[in-house]
Design an enzyme around this catalytic site. Structure first.
Site, PDB file in Angstrom:
ATOM      1  N   TRP A 180     -21.917  62.506 -15.537  1.00 52.43           N
ATOM      2  CA  TRP A 180     -22.590  63.688 -15.487  1.00 52.43           C
ATOM      3  C   TRP A 180     -23.336  63.537 -16.613  1.00 52.43           C
ATOM      4  O   TRP A 180     -23.076  63.171 -17.910  1.00 52.43           O
ATOM      5  CB  TRP A 180     -21.179  64.759 -15.744  1.00 52.43           C
ATOM      6  CG  TRP A 180     -22.157  66.042 -15.697  1.00 52.43           C
ATOM      7  CD1 TRP A 180     -22.572  66.920 -14.955  1.00 52.43           C
ATOM      8  CD2 TRP A 180     -22.081  66.549 -17.043  1.00 52.43           C
ATOM      9  NE1 TRP A 180     -22.860  68.053 -15.636  1.00 52.43           N
ATOM     10  CE2 TRP A 180     -22.700  67.811 -16.973  1.00 52.43           C
ATOM     11  CE3 TRP A 180     -21.799  66.555 -18.440  1.00 52.43           C
ATOM     12  CZ2 TRP A 180     -23.219  68.766 -18.008  1.00 52.43           C
ATOM     13  CZ3 TRP A 180     -21.921  67.308 -19.315  1.00 52.43           C
ATOM     14  CH2 TRP A 180     -22.707  68.424 -19.165  1.00 52.43           C
ATOM     15  N   GLU A 221     -21.799  63.734 -10.557  1.00 51.09           N
ATOM     16  CA  GLU A 221     -21.354  64.844 -10.731  1.00 51.09           C
ATOM     17  C   GLU A 221     -22.338  65.917 -10.768  1.00 51.09           C
ATOM     18  O   GLU A 221     -23.063  65.668 -11.735  1.00 51.09           O
ATOM     19  CB  GLU A 221     -20.392  65.107 -11.826  1.00 51.09           C
ATOM     20  CG  GLU A 221     -19.687  66.491 -11.980  1.00 51.09           C
ATOM     21  CD  GLU A 221     -18.656  66.582 -13.192  1.00 51.09           C
ATOM     22  OE1 GLU A 221     -18.362  67.677 -13.501  1.00 51.09           O
ATOM     23  OE2 GLU A 221     -18.404  65.651 -13.742  1.00 51.09           O
ATOM     24  N   LYS A 223     -24.082  69.940 -11.043  1.00 54.66           N
ATOM     25  CA  LYS A 223     -23.734  71.386 -11.907  1.00 54.66           C
ATOM     26  C   LYS A 223     -24.950  72.167 -11.236  1.00 54.66           C
ATOM     27  O   LYS A 223     -26.214  71.776 -11.130  1.00 54.66           O
ATOM     28  CB  LYS A 223     -23.795  70.976 -13.413  1.00 54.66           C
ATOM     29  CG  LYS A 223     -23.189  72.132 -13.985  1.00 54.66           C
ATOM     30  CD  LYS A 223     -22.802  71.778 -15.378  1.00 54.66           C
ATOM     31  CE  LYS A 223     -22.103  72.864 -16.059  1.00 54.66           C
ATOM     32  NZ  LYS A 223     -21.832  72.833 -17.468  1.00 54.66           N
ATOM     33  N   ASP A 254     -16.898  69.456  -8.815  1.00 54.81           N
ATOM     34  CA  ASP A 254     -16.245  70.084  -9.876  1.00 54.81           C
ATOM     35  C   ASP A 254     -16.080  71.452  -9.538  1.00 54.81           C
ATOM     36  O   ASP A 254     -17.243  72.172  -9.165  1.00 54.81           O
ATOM     37  CB  ASP A 254     -17.000  69.849 -11.030  1.00 54.81           C
ATOM     38  CG  ASP A 254     -16.161  70.515 -12.484  1.00 54.81           C
ATOM     39  OD1 ASP A 254     -16.205  71.884 -12.401  1.00 54.81           O
ATOM     40  OD2 ASP A 254     -16.123  69.904 -13.523  1.00 54.81           O
ATOM     41  N   HIS A 257     -18.814  74.116 -10.935  1.00 55.49           N
ATOM     42  CA  HIS A 257     -20.298  73.615 -11.032  1.00 55.49           C
ATOM     43  C   HIS A 257     -20.965  74.312  -9.879  1.00 55.49           C
ATOM     44  O   HIS A 257     -22.193  73.640  -9.495  1.00 55.49           O
ATOM     45  CB  HIS A 257     -20.158  72.369 -11.159  1.00 55.49           C
ATOM     46  CG  HIS A 257     -19.759  71.600 -12.494  1.00 55.49           C
ATOM     47  ND1 HIS A 257     -20.306  70.293 -12.651  1.00 55.49           N
ATOM     48  CD2 HIS A 257     -19.354  72.083 -13.582  1.00 55.49           C
ATOM     49  CE1 HIS A 257     -19.772  70.152 -13.935  1.00 55.49           C
ATOM     50  NE2 HIS A 257     -19.199  71.269 -14.351  1.00 55.49           N
ATOM     51  N   HIS A 281     -12.941  67.396  -9.632  1.00 57.33           N
ATOM     52  CA  HIS A 281     -12.405  67.676 -11.194  1.00 57.33           C
ATOM     53  C   HIS A 281     -12.034  69.142 -10.830  1.00 57.33           C
ATOM     54  O   HIS A 281     -12.798  70.359 -10.419  1.00 57.33           O
ATOM     55  CB  HIS A 281     -13.801  67.951 -11.810  1.00 57.33           C
ATOM     56  CG  HIS A 281     -14.228  66.344 -12.592  1.00 57.33           C
ATOM     57  ND1 HIS A 281     -15.048  66.330 -13.754  1.00 57.33           N
ATOM     58  CD2 HIS A 281     -13.470  65.420 -12.371  1.00 57.33           C
ATOM     59  CE1 HIS A 281     -14.995  65.111 -14.188  1.00 57.33           C
ATOM     60  NE2 HIS A 281     -13.908  64.616 -13.338  1.00 57.33           N
ATOM     61  N   ASP A 289     -18.954  78.231 -15.626  1.00 58.09           N
ATOM     62  CA  ASP A 289     -18.079  76.932 -15.702  1.00 58.09           C
ATOM     63  C   ASP A 289     -17.175  77.148 -17.097  1.00 58.09           C
ATOM     64  O   ASP A 289     -17.663  76.283 -18.153  1.00 58.09           O
ATOM     65  CB  ASP A 289     -19.053  75.983 -15.564  1.00 58.09           C
ATOM     66  CG  ASP A 289     -18.311  74.495 -15.963  1.00 58.09           C
ATOM     67  OD1 ASP A 289     -17.170  74.508 -15.396  1.00 58.09           O
ATOM     68  OD2 ASP A 289     -19.108  73.694 -16.360  1.00 58.09           O
ATOM     69  N   ASP A 291     -14.110  76.401 -17.755  1.00 56.99           N
ATOM     70  CA  ASP A 291     -12.991  75.557 -17.908  1.00 56.99           C
ATOM     71  C   ASP A 291     -11.497  76.049 -18.532  1.00 56.99           C
ATOM     72  O   ASP A 291     -11.140  75.381 -19.430  1.00 56.99           O
ATOM     73  CB  ASP A 291     -13.510  74.215 -18.687  1.00 56.99           C
ATOM     74  CG  ASP A 291     -14.476  73.436 -18.179  1.00 56.99           C
ATOM     75  OD1 ASP A 291     -14.476  73.071 -17.103  1.00 56.99           O
ATOM     76  OD2 ASP A 291     -15.557  73.014 -18.639  1.00 56.99           O
ATOM     77  N   ASP A 321     -10.294  68.849 -15.351  1.00 56.07           N
ATOM     78  CA  ASP A 321     -11.118  68.922 -16.350  1.00 56.07           C
ATOM     79  C   ASP A 321     -11.278  70.474 -16.769  1.00 56.07           C
ATOM     80  O   ASP A 321     -11.797  71.342 -16.282  1.00 56.07           O
ATOM     81  CB  ASP A 321     -12.746  68.547 -15.297  1.00 56.07           C
ATOM     82  CG  ASP A 321     -13.724  68.640 -16.573  1.00 56.07           C
ATOM     83  OD1 ASP A 321     -13.557  68.703 -17.730  1.00 56.07           O
ATOM     84  OD2 ASP A 321     -14.901  68.610 -15.932  1.00 56.07           O
TER      85      ASP A 321
END
Length: 414
Positions: A180, A221, A223, A254, A257, A281, A289, A291, A321
C-alpha cells in the site's frame, strides 16, 4: 447437561454441527497487526513524524519501545486468543542495531522475528513502509515523477518481497506481502493518468522477480482517499483490481478504504471470481478510515459470513488493521482478534447448505426464518467451549489478566 451440550443439540436441530464448526475455526489463522502495539512508530526511525495520512490518536501509557517489548506484548495478547495465528510486520519494525535505510533492508534484519515466530508457532506477514520517511514527504512514492524518489521506493518494495518470501520459507507457511502506498493529491489534479502509468511501471518492476508461490503471496491495497490525498489517490480500487486480474496478484480489501456507505463484504465474492487469492484488512472505520478496534458489529459479521458461505476460506487471508492509542494496546489486540473469531464461529454454525437450497428453490420464507432464528441461537456457549479447549478464558477473565500485565509491565515503561 452443560451449556455447550444444550447449544450443540439446538444447533443440531437446525442442521449444524458445533463440533465441526469449532474444528474449522481452529484452522483459520488471523494475521494480527504488530503496529497496534506502538502506534505504528516502528524501530528504524522512531523520532520521525507519522505521515502519509497515518494518525494514531491517544496517549495511553505503555507503548512498546523496543522489539523485545513489542514481542512480549504480542505474546501476552496471543495467550488470550484461542488458536494459532500470524503476526503482520511493517518494514520499519526491523530488529537490528545496524544503521539501514528502507532500500537496504535484507532478511537478516528480521532474523530475530523469525526465530521468535518459530518459538511461538506463528506465521509472519509483511508490509513495505512507504510513509513517514523523508523520501515520501512529497506525497508520492512509487508513482513519483522524481525518478530518484521512485527508484528508492521500488527498491524498498523489491526487498520487502524477498523478506516476505524468507518468512514463508523459514516458517513453512505462506507469507503475504501487502503493498500500500499513500500517493495522491490533496486538491484536484490536472493529470490523473500519468501517476497511474508510473505506478503501473513501478509495480511491473517490483513484481518482476518470481518468488515461490508456496512461500509467498503478493497483494495490492487500494484506498479511496487519505489525509493529504483527499481529492485523488493514484492506487484506486479500479486500478488495483485491474492490475491484480491482469498480473495474477492478490487484491487487498481494507474495510476503511471505500466510500462511507460501501462495505467490503459485498465485494468478496466478485473479487474471488477473477483472482486466485485475496487479502482482507479488517478494520472499523468511523466516518472515515479511522482504524477503530474491531467490534462484533453487522459488517464484521457480514464479512465472516461471506468468507464461510462462499466456501472459499482457503483462498482468503484475514488480517486486522487498526491502531488505537487511547486504550490499553494489548486489550485492543485481544478484543479485535476474539471478535473476528466470534464472527467466524457464528458463520460456521449456520446450516449454510440447507439455507442455500432454500434460496435456490425460492423458499425465501424459510431463508428469512432461519436467518432470524440464528440471531438468537446460543453461539456464546460454543465460543466458551472453544476457548476452554484452547486453554484461554472464554469470558471477561482475560481482562483481569491484561490489567495485571499492565500493572506489572506496562506501567513501568516511561
Amino acid at each position: 447437561m452443560t451449556r455447550y451440550e444444550e447449544a450443540r443439540e439446538r444447533y443440531a436441530a437446525l442442521g449444524s454441527d458445533a463440533e465441526q464448526a469449532m474444528e474449522a475455526l481452529g484452522k483459520i489463522k488471523i494475521s494480527m497487526q504488530c503496529w497496534q502495539g506502538d502506534d505504528i512508530r516502528g524501530f528504524l526511525f522512531r523520532e520521525r513524524e507519522l505521515t502519509g495520512g497515518i494518525q494514531a490518536t491517544g496517549n495511553y501509557p505503555g507503548a512498546a519501545r523496543t522489539p523485545e517489548e513489542l514481542r512480549a506484548d504480542l505474546e501476552e495478547a496471543l495467550r488470550l486468543i484461542p488458536g494459532r495465528h500470524k503476526v503482520s510486520l511493517h518494514a520499519i519494525y526491523a530488529d537490528t542495531r545496524e544503521p539501514v535505510d528502507l532500500d537496504g533492508l535484507e532478511p537478516r534484519h528480521f532474523a530475530p522475528w523469525v526465530q521468535w515466530a518459530k518459538e511461538q508457532g506463528l506465521g509472519l506477514d509483511f508490509n513495505p513502509t512507504c510513509f513517514s520517511h523523508e523520501k515520501s514527504e512529497s506525497g508520492f512514492t512509487i508513482s513519483s515523477a522524481d525518478e530518484g524518489i521512485r527508484r528508492f521506493w521500488v527498491e524498498h518494495c523489491r526487498r520487502c518481497r524477498r523478506i516476505g518470501a524468507f518468512f514463508g520459507r523459514e516458517l513453512g507457511q505462506k507469507s503475504v506481502t501487502n503493498l500500500w502506498v499513500p500517493d495522491g493529491y490533496k486538491d484536484l489534479p490536472v493529470d490523473r493518468l500519468a501517476p497511474r502509468l508510473r505506478l503501473k511501471q513501478s509495480l511491473d518492476e517490483i513484481f518482476a522477480e518470481r518468488l515461490d508461490p508456496a512461500a509467498h503471496l503478493d497483494a495490492v491495497e487500494s484506498k479511496l482517499f487519505g489525509i493529504g490525498s483527499e481529492s485523488y489517490v493514484v492506487g484506486s480500487h479500479e486500478f488495483y483490481l485491474g492490475y491484480a486480474v491482469q498480473n495474477r496478484v492478490a487484491v487487498c480489501l481494507d474495510a476503511g478504504h471505500f466510500h462511507p456507505t460501501e462495505v467490503i463484504s459485498n465485494k468478496i465474492s466478485s473479487v474471488l471470481l477473477f483472482t486466485g487469492e485475496m487479502l482482507l484488512h479488517v478494520s472499523r472505520p468511523v466516518r472515515w478510515d479511522s482504524d477503530h478496534v474491531v467490534i462484533l458489529d453487522d459488517e464484521l459479521q457480514e464479512i465472516a459470513n461471506e468468507i464461510i458461505r462462499s466456501g472459499q476460506a482457503a483462498r482468503i487471508h484475514i488480517g486486522l488493521d487498526y491502531f488505537d492509542a487511547s486504550i490499553n494496546r494489548v486489550a485492543a489486540w485481544v478484543i479485535g482478534m476474539r471478535n473476528m473469531q466470534k464472527a467466524l464461529l457464528r458463520a460456521l454454525l449456520e446450516p449454510t447448505a440447507q439455507m442455500k437450497q432454500m434460496e435456490l428453490s425460492g423458499d425465501f420464507t424459510g431463508r428469512l426464518a432461519f436467518l432470524e432464528e440464528l440471531k438468537s441461537m446460543p453461539w456464546q456457549a460454543v465460543w466458551e467451549e472453544f476457548c476452554r479447549r484452547n486453554s484461554v478464558p472464554g469470558d471477561l477473565a482475560w481482562l483481569d489478566q491484561v490489567r495485571r500485565y499492565e500493572k506489572k509491565i506496562l506501567e513501568e515503561r516511561v
